[in-house]
Design a protein around this motif. Structure first.
Motif, PDB file in Angstrom:
ATOM      1  N   LEU A   1      44.762  35.815  37.698  1.00 62.34           N
ATOM      2  CA  LEU A   1      44.236  35.217  36.466  1.00 62.34           C
ATOM      3  C   LEU A   1      44.534  33.720  36.424  1.00 62.34           C
ATOM      4  O   LEU A   1      43.922  32.994  35.636  1.00 62.34           O
ATOM      5  CB  LEU A   1      44.862  35.890  35.232  1.00 62.34           C
ATOM      6  CG  LEU A   1      44.489  37.360  35.009  1.00 62.34           C
ATOM      7  CD1 LEU A   1      45.322  37.958  33.883  1.00 62.34           C
ATOM      8  CD2 LEU A   1      43.012  37.482  34.667  1.00 62.34           C
TER       9      LEU A   1
ATOM     10  N   ARG B   1      40.625  42.233  40.693  1.00 66.28           N
ATOM     11  CA  ARG B   1      41.212  42.734  39.439  1.00 66.28           C
ATOM     12  C   ARG B   1      40.555  44.046  39.040  1.00 66.28           C
ATOM     13  O   ARG B   1      41.214  44.966  38.559  1.00 66.28           O
ATOM     14  CB  ARG B   1      41.034  41.703  38.314  1.00 66.28           C
ATOM     15  CG  ARG B   1      41.864  40.451  38.475  1.00 66.28           C
ATOM     16  CD  ARG B   1      41.927  39.661  37.180  1.00 66.28           C
ATOM     17  NE  ARG B   1      40.632  39.166  36.749  1.00 66.28           N
ATOM     18  CZ  ARG B   1      40.126  37.987  37.068  1.00 66.28           C
ATOM     19  NH1 ARG B   1      40.815  37.161  37.841  1.00 66.28           N
ATOM     20  NH2 ARG B   1      38.942  37.621  36.637  1.00 66.28           N
TER      21      ARG B   1
ATOM     22  N   PHE C   1      35.976  51.937  30.463  1.00 71.52           N
ATOM     23  CA  PHE C   1      35.330  50.641  30.650  1.00 71.52           C
ATOM     24  C   PHE C   1      35.417  50.130  32.100  1.00 71.52           C
ATOM     25  O   PHE C   1      34.414  49.797  32.720  1.00 71.52           O
ATOM     26  CB  PHE C   1      35.940  49.614  29.685  1.00 71.52           C
ATOM     27  CG  PHE C   1      35.355  48.244  29.821  1.00 71.52           C
ATOM     28  CD1 PHE C   1      34.102  47.951  29.290  1.00 71.52           C
ATOM     29  CD2 PHE C   1      36.029  47.237  30.500  1.00 71.52           C
ATOM     30  CE1 PHE C   1      33.549  46.684  29.418  1.00 71.52           C
ATOM     31  CE2 PHE C   1      35.487  45.974  30.637  1.00 71.52           C
ATOM     32  CZ  PHE C   1      34.249  45.701  30.098  1.00 71.52           C
TER      33      PHE C   1
ATOM     34  N   ARG D   1      38.529  36.238  22.646  1.00 69.95           N
ATOM     35  CA  ARG D   1      39.613  37.003  23.274  1.00 69.95           C
ATOM     36  C   ARG D   1      39.083  38.227  24.013  1.00 69.95           C
ATOM     37  O   ARG D   1      39.561  38.564  25.092  1.00 69.95           O
ATOM     38  CB  ARG D   1      40.611  37.443  22.212  1.00 69.95           C
ATOM     39  CG  ARG D   1      41.504  36.319  21.786  1.00 69.95           C
ATOM     40  CD  ARG D   1      42.397  36.781  20.687  1.00 69.95           C
ATOM     41  NE  ARG D   1      43.595  35.973  20.626  1.00 69.95           N
ATOM     42  CZ  ARG D   1      44.387  35.927  19.578  1.00 69.95           C
ATOM     43  NH1 ARG D   1      44.129  36.642  18.521  1.00 69.95           N
ATOM     44  NH2 ARG D   1      45.463  35.168  19.600  1.00 69.95           N
ATOM     45  N   GLU D   2      38.133  38.888  23.387  1.00 68.42           N
ATOM     46  CA  GLU D   2      37.523  40.048  24.050  1.00 68.42           C
ATOM     47  C   GLU D   2      36.855  39.645  25.351  1.00 68.42           C
ATOM     48  O   GLU D   2      36.915  40.362  26.349  1.00 68.42           O
ATOM     49  CB  GLU D   2      36.419  40.626  23.170  1.00 68.42           C
ATOM     50  CG  GLU D   2      36.884  41.614  22.161  1.00 68.42           C
ATOM     51  CD  GLU D   2      35.770  41.837  21.191  1.00 68.42           C
ATOM     52  OE1 GLU D   2      35.977  41.476  20.035  1.00 68.42           O
ATOM     53  OE2 GLU D   2      34.714  42.311  21.615  1.00 68.42           O
TER      54      GLU D   2
ATOM     55  N   LEU E   1      39.418  39.192  27.794  1.00 70.10           N
ATOM     56  CA  LEU E   1      39.930  40.494  28.237  1.00 70.10           C
ATOM     57  C   LEU E   1      38.983  41.116  29.270  1.00 70.10           C
ATOM     58  O   LEU E   1      39.423  41.599  30.322  1.00 70.10           O
ATOM     59  CB  LEU E   1      40.070  41.425  27.027  1.00 70.10           C
ATOM     60  CG  LEU E   1      40.441  42.876  27.335  1.00 70.10           C
ATOM     61  CD1 LEU E   1      41.855  42.953  27.913  1.00 70.10           C
ATOM     62  CD2 LEU E   1      40.329  43.748  26.100  1.00 70.10           C
ATOM     63  N   MET E   2      37.693  41.068  28.963  1.00 69.09           N
ATOM     64  CA  MET E   2      36.720  41.669  29.893  1.00 69.09           C
ATOM     65  C   MET E   2      36.733  40.941  31.237  1.00 69.09           C
ATOM     66  O   MET E   2      36.641  41.572  32.291  1.00 69.09           O
ATOM     67  CB  MET E   2      35.317  41.654  29.271  1.00 69.09           C
ATOM     68  CG  MET E   2      35.175  42.675  28.159  1.00 69.09           C
ATOM     69  SD  MET E   2      33.491  42.856  27.546  1.00 69.09           S
ATOM     70  CE  MET E   2      33.411  41.561  26.360  1.00 69.09           C
ATOM     71  N   LEU E   3      36.862  39.615  31.175  1.00 68.11           N
ATOM     72  CA  LEU E   3      36.938  38.858  32.428  1.00 68.11           C
ATOM     73  C   LEU E   3      38.211  39.222  33.177  1.00 68.11           C
ATOM     74  O   LEU E   3      38.214  39.392  34.404  1.00 68.11           O
ATOM     75  CB  LEU E   3      36.910  37.347  32.134  1.00 68.11           C
ATOM     76  CG  LEU E   3      35.561  36.771  31.699  1.00 68.11           C
ATOM     77  CD1 LEU E   3      35.731  35.368  31.133  1.00 68.11           C
ATOM     78  CD2 LEU E   3      34.580  36.742  32.867  1.00 68.11           C
ATOM     79  N   ALA E   4      39.332  39.367  32.434  1.00 65.26           N
ATOM     80  CA  ALA E   4      40.602  39.704  33.081  1.00 65.26           C
ATOM     81  C   ALA E   4      40.528  41.084  33.723  1.00 65.26           C
ATOM     82  O   ALA E   4      41.120  41.313  34.780  1.00 65.26           O
ATOM     83  CB  ALA E   4      41.732  39.668  32.047  1.00 65.26           C
ATOM     84  N   LEU E   5      39.782  41.987  33.092  1.00 67.31           N
ATOM     85  CA  LEU E   5      39.694  43.345  33.631  1.00 67.31           C
ATOM     86  C   LEU E   5      38.759  43.430  34.837  1.00 67.31           C
ATOM     87  O   LEU E   5      38.645  44.474  35.451  1.00 67.31           O
ATOM     88  CB  LEU E   5      39.210  44.310  32.541  1.00 67.31           C
ATOM     89  CG  LEU E   5      40.188  44.532  31.387  1.00 67.31           C
ATOM     90  CD1 LEU E   5      39.582  45.442  30.330  1.00 67.31           C
ATOM     91  CD2 LEU E   5      41.507  45.118  31.882  1.00 67.31           C
TER      92      LEU E   5
ATOM     93  N   ILE F   1      42.122  34.729  26.443  1.00 68.76           N
ATOM     94  CA  ILE F   1      42.973  35.760  25.841  1.00 68.76           C
ATOM     95  C   ILE F   1      43.990  35.147  24.886  1.00 68.76           C
ATOM     96  O   ILE F   1      44.323  35.714  23.849  1.00 68.76           O
ATOM     97  CB  ILE F   1      43.685  36.581  26.944  1.00 68.76           C
ATOM     98  CG1 ILE F   1      42.676  37.482  27.659  1.00 68.76           C
ATOM     99  CG2 ILE F   1      44.814  37.420  26.364  1.00 68.76           C
ATOM    100  CD1 ILE F   1      43.240  38.200  28.853  1.00 68.76           C
TER     101      ILE F   1
END
Lengths: 230, 407
Positions: A56, A83, A108, B297-298, B301-305, B404
């Motif tokens: 990240l 990731r 998801f 933030r969402e 989060l989606m990018l981080a996931l 985030i």
């Protein structure tokens, strides 16, 4: 086998007219199946190290190797793919997508991976049951407590069976009982699936669960304790 | 992946109901305005063209090459009635007619006016005339050698004459001598504009030929096809039947004003639709920017996931497209249900004088064309897509860690 290897990592942030050394020549190896706590006071560098391991954040210098692949020089797209397929994340807050139910949140990552719907559904039901949320599959985050939300986040992190789970202050917003239950869950999953856990925290109770405790201060590792021996 | 993007986009759309409803109301109203105003304008222009063509009449006309510059009896068509009949009798035109059209003066005992004298065969012109024979007060002409004259109600009002009274029609013969004749008014016609009622008077063709001393000769031959928008086949057919000593013209060559109106109408519709969309686009972009800002933030989060930036971009664009699609549906339905009840016409006689200056009638019939609706919908979707790219692109460029941690 080494799950994560960090070699001489440095990262400096500019804050106003000051340079803050978030990582100062940090080197660590984390073995597969490890259960590691990174402990530091605020600004000590634990989140920066966690973010570097998770792709990240890119360090200014040094190397990050995850599952045998160097990631600090990867493109954004490749990092996203890494990731998606190899790392599970649990953040301190805003962990879930508000418009999705618990089950959909768990699915998801698998859905983005392209997993078949029936396989996803079976796995998400099983994992939600495993983390103690059976019957809450259809609830949205706003309809769940903070502890339940973190459990959903944990379920999502492990649902796609990543080799590595990174958790950043996962218990920060939880009461002590819920925090203890979450750590028990981490421990159980670590032992059951052999998943490597790296948890950044400054919560003393969390640290007692770790097999290995790495203390940091001002971006440097100041102590590395194998707690199994202790 | 597309399924999850649609699901996220759809649910995010309804997160802020009030904002979505306001935006839908704006898009729906905008699209309604696009289609409704286009239908009104189309209706007006269509009617102007239709009335104009009926006044001429016909989609294609044939004249002496000099006639359009000097529409006098001296510029007769070289072919007489018998030759014209021989050439066109078997042709597969929807209708055709030869006629005498000359400038004239009509005089009553009270007043006089300059008019256009039309010497016609009422049988062959019935289908293409702007006059509905059955609606004529009194009667319309019955044959080419009818001895009566039919004038417009407006002209009758100006001349202070009426059915049964005699009036004098006066013009010039080919020797530039006065040619005149007293005729009894047998009918009064009405037209969509009072200017038309004031301008034209109808006589039997043979009666007019006799008065002007041009027995067997005409100044104009008119041809009616199936579609005024596609006159080339008719034009080619007429050209194929005559030699070079006449001039063949399409309706838009004869009435260049109407021709230009038709030409600019499509461009006008496009500009109108784009102008309305530009007003809408500010609201659309603002809605998307706010939606992205609230979900930063969402998105992080989606990018981080592991979601790719392209998927984030796609999600925002899909959200925009869904919003537009619903707004378009509302706008289209509104347009149809507000236009259909007006198909019998809108009385705009309160502004009729002004409208008549443009050649428009006092009744306006909205014309709802599928092509105009498709154009409005396509413009909204295409420009809406382009407008949504900017906020979507910004969202996709967030760094996950920074996003985030945004407060």
């Amino acid at each position: 086998m080494t799950a994560v290897s960090c070699i001489d990592l440095c990262k400096t942030y500019r804050q106003g007219d000051q340079d803050i050394k978030a990582l100062d020549h940090v080197s660590i190896d984390i073995q597969e199946g490890g259960f590691v706590c990174l402990s530091a006071p605020s600004g000590g560098g634990k989140t920066t190290l966690l973010n570097a391991i998770g792709g990240l954040d890119i360090p200014d210098s040094g190397q990050v190797i995850v599952a045998g692949t160097r990631i600090d020089n990867m493109s954004k797209g490749d990092l996203a793919d890494l990731r998606l397929r190899q790392i599970g994340f649990v953040f301190q807050a805003y962990n879930l997508i508000p418009v999705l139910t618990a089950q959909e949140n768990v699915e998801f990552v698998m859905q983005v991976q392209g997993m078949a719907a029936n396989k996803r559904r079976d796995r998400s039901f099983a994992i939600l049951k495993e983390v103690g949320l059976e019957g809450l599959e259809g609830r949205r985050p706003a309809e769940m407590s903070g502890g339940q939300q973190q459990r959903v986040a944990v379920a999502r992190a492990i649902a796609s069976r990543p080799a590595l789970v990174l958790a950043d202050e996962p218990t920060a917003n939880l009461d002590s009982k819920t925090a203890g239950e979450l750590m028990e869950l981490f421990k159980m999953l670590n032992e059951l699936h052999g998943t490597t856990f790296v948890i950044a925290t400054h919560d003393q109770r969390v640290m007692t669960f770790a097999k290995r405790l790495i203390r940091m201060l001002d971006g440097q590792i100041v102590e590395d304790i194998d707690q199994r021996a202790a | 992946m597309l399924r999850v993007l649609f699901m996220l986009a759809w649910r995010n759309l309804w997160r802020n109901h009030r904002r979505t409803f306001i935006m839908l109301a704006a898009i729906g109203t905008g699209v309604w305005a696009m289609i409704f105003m286009t239908a009104l304008t189309r209706g007006m222009v269509d009617q102007m063209i239709s009335d104009g063509i009926k006044e001429m009449p016909g989609h294609v006309q044939m004249h002496n090459p000099e006639f359009r510059d000097d529409p006098s009896v001296n510029n007769l068509i070289a072919l007489d009635d018998a030759e014209l009949a021989a050439r066109f009798e078997d042709a597969e035109f929807k209708a055709w007619a030869s006629r005498v059209r000359v400038p004239a003066i009509v005089t009553s005992e009270r007043d006089s006016r300059g008019v256009t004298l039309l010497g016609i065969d009422p049988v062959s012109e019935r289908e293409m005339s702007f006059v509905n024979y059955d609606d004529v007060a009194g009667r319309f002409l019955e044959s080419s050698d009818d001895k009566g004259i039919v004038i417009g109600e407006k002209l009758a009002e100006i001349l202070e004459t009426e059915i049964g009274k005699r009036i004098v029609i006066m013009s010039q013969d080919p020797d530039n001598e006065i040619a005149d004749r007293g005729l009894r008014v047998v009918g009064l016609f009405t037209a969509s504009t009072s200017a038309t009622e004031e301008t034209y008077v109808f006589m039997g063709k043979k009666t007019a030929q006799k008065m002007l001393g041009i027995e067997g000769a005409t100044t104009e031959v008119v041809f009616l096809g199936d579609d005024y928008r596609n006159v080339d086949p008719l034009y080619d057919a007429v050209v194929g039947k005559v030699d070079g000593n006449v001039e063949i013209s399409r309706w838009y060559d004869v009435n260049t004003y109407l021709g230009t109106m038709m030409g600019v109408m499509d461009g006008f519709v496009l500009i109108w639709v784009i102008v309305i969309f530009l007003a809408l686009s500010f609201g659309l972009v603002n809605t998307l920017v706010m939606a992205v800002f609230e979900r930063i933030r969402e998105i992080g989060l989606m990018l981080a996931l592991g979601m790719k930036p392209g998927s984030i971009l796609g999600q925002i664009v899909i959200e925009s497209m869904l919003l537009l699609a619903i707004g378009l549906t509302i706008g289209n339905v509104l347009a149809v249900i507000t236009i259909l009840p007006l198909q019998n016409g809108i009385d705009i006689s309160i502004v009729a004088d002004g409208m008549e200056m443009m050649g428009a009638a006092s009744m306006l019939y909205p014309a709802l064309y599928a092509n105009d609706m498709i154009l409005a919908n396509a413009v909204v979707l295409i420009l809406g897509f382009l407008a949504s790219l900017s906020p979507a692109w910004r969202a996709s460029r967030y760094e996950p860690v920074e996003a985030i941690s945004k407060v």
